[in-house]
Enzyme design. Sequence first.
Site: not given
Length: 325
Positions: A29, A87-89
């Site tokens: 995300r 996950r923010h990745v």
Amino acid sequence: LVGNSTYLDDHGPPPQKVLPFPSQVVYNRVGKCGSRTVVLLLRILSEKHGFNLVTSDIHNKTRLTKNEQMELIKNVSTAEQPYLFTRHVHFLNFSRFGGDQPVYINIIRDPVNRFLSNYFFRRFGDWRGEQNHMIRTPSMRQEERYLDINVCILENYPECSNPRLFYIIPYFCGQHPRCREPGEWALERAKLNVNENFLLVGILEELEDVLLLLERFLPHYFKDVLSIYKNPEHRKLGNLTVTVKKTVPSPEAIQILYQRMRYEYEFYYYVKEQFHLLKRKFGLKSHIRKPRPRPEFFIPSPLETEEPIDDEEDDEKWLEDIYKR
């Protein structure tokens, strides 16, 4: 049971769990693109449909070393399927490390809107309590917290210039160092990944249609998502997360931002076009009042668009609090 016979004697081994396809989904995300909304929905959906929602406690590390990539891919790949990992990745190439490449999904939004949402959120939080920002950015000095957005842009402060403004593309380009350099190489690689590895990249401004398509493409994850999203209780929670104290930069400052973010806009319009093609293919009509002209012909007021529900980097604790109620 008759005599000493068992269930297995009469029926054979229990049937193996048949996994839906795809059974490995990654939602890497993008920050400030409504992802808290979607994560909140996924919590509810995972309980309802029995898939494995794998989240991460790490919220601000999007770039990984080779070893960190291998470790994360190993951990995710061994999760019980069907799983959805979020996950923010920045994009990870699982097949490069011998893993099965999962199906990716994501949502982006107008780049200037995303930037402004982040700028004010870091300073002033949202309606859940304007003091929240003191916990999230405790080291921010007062002069920085109250720095006028126009000054930041026009005087070229680091927060309002590249490479900080080159934010969305690396989520799709990947972990290569060149993915963080604003330019054609990263842009083209991001487009290629969208075509080859992403089942759907939606547009936040048309979130209901994004949810409809997710429900159609991934029913074992997203069945009934729209009715949950439209539930008044959910909307009430969501309204607490809209960023407060936003101000609109001057037309001159917005034009400068557009100039600095031209690669981000090229990517955004590419994704939007693909999304609209997909919508037409599946018979969805756009409910947008009128298409917004491209920035080079138009000086918009970027805060005109209704924001569905905002998100923040550190969303897990807030979600856990809701589920404890």
